[in-house]
Write a protein that holds these residues in place. Structure first.
Motif, PDB file in Angstrom:
ATOM      1  N   MET A  72       5.002  40.169  20.893  1.00 31.80           N
ATOM      2  CA  MET A  72       4.845  39.521  22.195  1.00 31.80           C
ATOM      3  C   MET A  72       4.168  40.469  23.168  1.00 31.80           C
ATOM      4  O   MET A  72       4.176  41.689  22.980  1.00 31.80           O
ATOM      5  CB  MET A  72       6.213  39.112  22.757  1.00 31.80           C
ATOM      6  N   SER A  73       3.604  39.906  24.220  1.00 35.16           N
ATOM      7  CA  SER A  73       3.071  40.675  25.344  1.00 35.16           C
ATOM      8  C   SER A  73       3.805  40.235  26.606  1.00 35.16           C
ATOM      9  O   SER A  73       4.494  39.201  26.607  1.00 35.16           O
ATOM     10  CB  SER A  73       1.566  40.452  25.480  1.00 35.16           C
ATOM     11  N   PRO A  74       3.706  40.980  27.710  1.00 33.72           N
ATOM     12  CA  PRO A  74       4.468  40.634  28.913  1.00 33.72           C
ATOM     13  C   PRO A  74       4.224  39.218  29.421  1.00 33.72           C
ATOM     14  O   PRO A  74       5.145  38.574  29.944  1.00 33.72           O
ATOM     15  CB  PRO A  74       4.008  41.679  29.933  1.00 33.72           C
ATOM     16  N   GLY A  75       3.014  38.699  29.265  1.00 32.94           N
ATOM     17  CA  GLY A  75       2.725  37.355  29.741  1.00 32.94           C
ATOM     18  C   GLY A  75       3.463  36.257  29.014  1.00 32.94           C
ATOM     19  O   GLY A  75       3.529  35.117  29.502  1.00 32.94           O
ATOM     20  N   ASP A  76       4.033  36.577  27.854  1.00 34.66           N
ATOM     21  CA  ASP A  76       4.785  35.572  27.110  1.00 34.66           C
ATOM     22  C   ASP A  76       6.128  35.253  27.755  1.00 34.66           C
ATOM     23  O   ASP A  76       6.797  34.293  27.356  1.00 34.66           O
ATOM     24  CB  ASP A  76       5.017  36.038  25.665  1.00 34.66           C
ATOM     25  N   ASP A  77       6.546  36.039  28.748  1.00 35.33           N
ATOM     26  CA  ASP A  77       7.813  35.785  29.431  1.00 35.33           C
ATOM     27  C   ASP A  77       7.771  34.533  30.295  1.00 35.33           C
ATOM     28  O   ASP A  77       8.799  33.912  30.547  1.00 35.33           O
ATOM     29  CB  ASP A  77       8.187  36.970  30.322  1.00 35.33           C
ATOM     30  N   GLY A  78       6.567  34.174  30.787  1.00 34.55           N
ATOM     31  CA  GLY A  78       6.461  33.030  31.687  1.00 34.55           C
ATOM     32  C   GLY A  78       5.711  31.876  31.061  1.00 34.55           C
ATOM     33  O   GLY A  78       5.064  32.022  30.019  1.00 34.55           O
ATOM     34  N   ALA A  79       5.803  30.723  31.683  1.00 34.32           N
ATOM     35  CA  ALA A  79       5.073  29.548  31.202  1.00 34.32           C
ATOM     36  C   ALA A  79       3.586  29.714  31.484  1.00 34.32           C
ATOM     37  O   ALA A  79       3.204  30.220  32.539  1.00 34.32           O
ATOM     38  CB  ALA A  79       5.600  28.287  31.884  1.00 34.32           C
ATOM     39  N   PRO A  80       2.713  29.296  30.545  1.00 35.52           N
ATOM     40  CA  PRO A  80       1.262  29.374  30.795  1.00 35.52           C
ATOM     41  C   PRO A  80       0.880  28.541  32.013  1.00 35.52           C
ATOM     42  O   PRO A  80       1.463  27.504  32.289  1.00 35.52           O
ATOM     43  CB  PRO A  80       0.658  28.794  29.509  1.00 35.52           C
ATOM     44  N   ARG A  81      -0.127  29.014  32.730  1.00 37.01           N
ATOM     45  CA  ARG A  81      -0.636  28.285  33.886  1.00 37.01           C
ATOM     46  C   ARG A  81      -2.079  27.879  33.634  1.00 37.01           C
ATOM     47  O   ARG A  81      -2.771  28.467  32.817  1.00 37.01           O
ATOM     48  CB  ARG A  81      -0.533  29.152  35.138  1.00 37.01           C
ATOM     49  N   VAL A  82      -2.514  26.878  34.367  1.00 34.91           N
ATOM     50  CA  VAL A  82      -3.854  26.331  34.168  1.00 34.91           C
ATOM     51  C   VAL A  82      -4.821  26.961  35.162  1.00 34.91           C
ATOM     52  O   VAL A  82      -4.531  27.044  36.363  1.00 34.91           O
ATOM     53  CB  VAL A  82      -3.856  24.798  34.317  1.00 34.91           C
ATOM     54  N   LEU A  83      -5.951  27.417  34.664  1.00 36.14           N
ATOM     55  CA  LEU A  83      -7.007  27.958  35.505  1.00 36.14           C
ATOM     56  C   LEU A  83      -8.108  26.909  35.617  1.00 36.14           C
ATOM     57  O   LEU A  83      -8.645  26.475  34.603  1.00 36.14           O
ATOM     58  CB  LEU A  83      -7.573  29.237  34.881  1.00 36.14           C
ATOM     59  N   PRO A  84      -8.473  26.484  36.816  1.00 38.98           N
ATOM     60  CA  PRO A  84      -9.416  25.375  36.965  1.00 38.98           C
ATOM     61  C   PRO A  84     -10.882  25.770  36.802  1.00 38.98           C
ATOM     62  O   PRO A  84     -11.747  25.274  37.510  1.00 38.98           O
ATOM     63  CB  PRO A  84      -9.136  24.882  38.388  1.00 38.98           C
ATOM     64  N   ILE A  85     -11.164  26.688  35.896  1.00 32.40           N
ATOM     65  CA  ILE A  85     -12.548  27.022  35.572  1.00 32.40           C
ATOM     66  C   ILE A  85     -12.679  27.152  34.067  1.00 32.40           C
ATOM     67  O   ILE A  85     -11.695  27.339  33.353  1.00 32.40           O
ATOM     68  CB  ILE A  85     -13.023  28.335  36.242  1.00 32.40           C
ATOM     69  N   CYS A  86     -13.907  27.033  33.603  1.00 35.81           N
ATOM     70  CA  CYS A  86     -14.208  27.106  32.180  1.00 35.81           C
ATOM     71  C   CYS A  86     -14.628  28.527  31.822  1.00 35.81           C
ATOM     72  O   CYS A  86     -15.443  29.124  32.518  1.00 35.81           O
ATOM     73  CB  CYS A  86     -15.327  26.110  31.849  1.00 35.81           C
ATOM     74  N   LEU A  87     -14.077  29.044  30.735  1.00 40.88           N
ATOM     75  CA  LEU A  87     -14.433  30.385  30.282  1.00 40.88           C
ATOM     76  C   LEU A  87     -15.229  30.313  28.978  1.00 40.88           C
ATOM     77  O   LEU A  87     -15.047  31.125  28.078  1.00 40.88           O
ATOM     78  CB  LEU A  87     -13.179  31.240  30.087  1.00 40.88           C
ATOM     79  N   ASP A  88     -16.127  29.340  28.881  1.00 40.17           N
ATOM     80  CA  ASP A  88     -16.906  29.199  27.650  1.00 40.17           C
ATOM     81  C   ASP A  88     -18.285  29.842  27.780  1.00 40.17           C
ATOM     82  O   ASP A  88     -19.186  29.555  27.009  1.00 40.17           O
ATOM     83  CB  ASP A  88     -17.056  27.726  27.259  1.00 40.17           C
ATOM     84  N   HIS A  89     -18.467  30.730  28.753  1.00 38.64           N
ATOM     85  CA  HIS A  89     -19.777  31.341  28.978  1.00 38.64           C
ATOM     86  C   HIS A  89     -19.966  32.615  28.175  1.00 38.64           C
ATOM     87  O   HIS A  89     -20.934  33.327  28.348  1.00 38.64           O
ATOM     88  CB  HIS A  89     -19.960  31.673  30.466  1.00 38.64           C
TER      89      HIS A  89
END
Length: 412
Positions: free
Chosen positions: A387-404
């Protein structure tokens, strides 16, 4: 009248790149921490710049320096000091003082690597950041998020001592930086396409302009690779030669090599222009006359201690030699690490092996029981569990696309 700065020649450029890797004669460590700042009485409004700047003076007791980032994030840069434990103590003391100054103004900082509650808004109006914003906007909206809504932990270490001569710190940091992305990822979330990320912050950085955020080649001598990297990256801002606080924005499409070869309406670049251009490049490991490891998400203070010990250990000769011989070269897997984290088998296996090497060698950099306890607790709570520290919380949605991000950087 001062003499004019000479026009940049290939020989001068090579010398400047080489100077970025020279030994300083001292073995120093520094930590840089960033935090979003919020006024909880008006949580959607960013604090006024004048209010934030009021915390910069007087000097901090630990010798650190406070600066304000484009979106109002507070950055604390510790004073470079011999020894990882000294650096940890200094940044911890200064961070408490920064926190107290903010609280006295009705403000508080958050330990958050990507802020998703407020849209990105730049409060710094300096020409450098105006140029940066317009340059990145010409590509995609990711750059604004990077500038205004991300926060990191940066570990700075001296270049190799003169007698080493093999730049092992440069090579080992580049080799395993993606493993460190995943190990300390603290911004789990989903972008607007539905793609899940272990480190949204690192995904944002890699997406905004790959020519200035991708890894520097490690199959060439370091200075040659760094200069080649800089020459291929586009110029985004040209300094006013009479006043470096001013300058002119440059649209994407003009590489530094092209400016150097053909010139433009501002003439030909100087040594000062190349020095400034270096500061606008953001690879995972950046040479500055020292080495900046730029891949870690903002984390709580006790995890910051663990991260500092990990980085401080892996650059030591024994640990670095073991890593270079026993761990795969992960340097082209930054997007994989940011996206998949421990879910990628090679990344997960490499993290386990790196952790073993660190635990076997950490005594070479610290014998402080409180600092070692933080490292052991981190390994117990996260690394040993995959696990990493971010696994402690629920995922959040980022309103941008990271497919670039180029496909070549996301596959093996």
């Amino acid at each position: 009248m001062p003499s004019p700065t000479p026009i940049l020649t290939p020989l001068l450029a090579e010398g400047l790149a080489q100077s970025m890797f020279c030994s300083t004669g001292e073995d120093l460590v520094g930590l840089e921490c960033e935090w979003p700042v919020r006024d909880w009485r008006t949580p959607q409004r960013r604090p006024d710049l004048e209010v934030l700047e009021s915390i910069i003076e007087p000097p901090l007791s630990g010798g650190g320096r406070i600066t304000i980032e484009p979106g109002g994030q507070v950055e604390l840069s510790s004073f470079p000091t011999p020894g990882v434990s000294n650096a940890i103590d200094q940044v911890n003391a200064d961070a408490e003082e920064v926190h107290a100054r903010l609280l006295s103004l009705g403000l508080d900082f958050e330990v958050r690597a990507v802020e998703r509650c407020r849209p990105p808004e730049r409060i710094l109006r300096r020409p450098r950041y105006q140029s940066m914003e317009s340059f990145f906007d010409a590509r995609n909206p990711v750059g604004r998020w990077m500038m205004c809504n991300t926060a990191s932990l940066q570990v700075n270490v001296s270049n190799d001592p003169c007698e080493a001569g093999d730049h092992h710190r440069w090579f080992v940091l580049n080799q395993i930086a993606p493993a460190l992305v995943a190990m300390f990822a603290n911004s789990r979330g989903v972008d607007s396409t539905g793609q899940s990320w272990a480190s949204l912050r690192q995904g944002i950085w890699m997406a905004m302009d790959p020519a200035r955020t991708a890894t520097v080649r490690t199959d060439l001598p370091p200075a040659q690779a760094w200069l080649e990297y800089a020459m291929h990256a586009d110029v985004m801002h040209i300094l006013n030669p009479d006043d470096h606080t001013q300058g002119t924005s440059v649209s994407p499409g003009t590489s530094f090599a092209r400016w150097m070869a053909d010139g433009n309406e501002f003439g030909y670049p100087t040594m000062e222009d190349l020095t400034y251009h270096f500061s606008t490049l953001f690879p995972p490991v950046r040479p500055r006359g020292w080495l900046e490891l730029r891949v870690l998400d903002a984390v709580p203070s006790w995890i910051r201690t663990a991260a500092a010990l990990v980085v401080g250990t892996i650059i030591q000769p024994g640990a670095a030699s073991a890593i270079r011989h026993e761990i795969a070269d992960l340097s082209d897997l930054h997007v994989v690490a940011a996206r998949d984290g421990f879910r990628d088998p090679l990344i997960a296996r490499s993290i386990r092996e790196i952790t073993r090497i660190v635990l076997e060698n950490v005594h070479t950099v610290s014998d402080r029981s409180d600092h070692l306890a933080a490292l052991y607790e981190f390994v117990k709570r996260y690394t040993s569990q995959g696990m990493s520290p971010g696994d402690d919380g629920a995922p959040r949605v980022l309103p941008i696309c990271l497919d670039h991000i180029g496909e070549a950087s996301t596959s093996r």
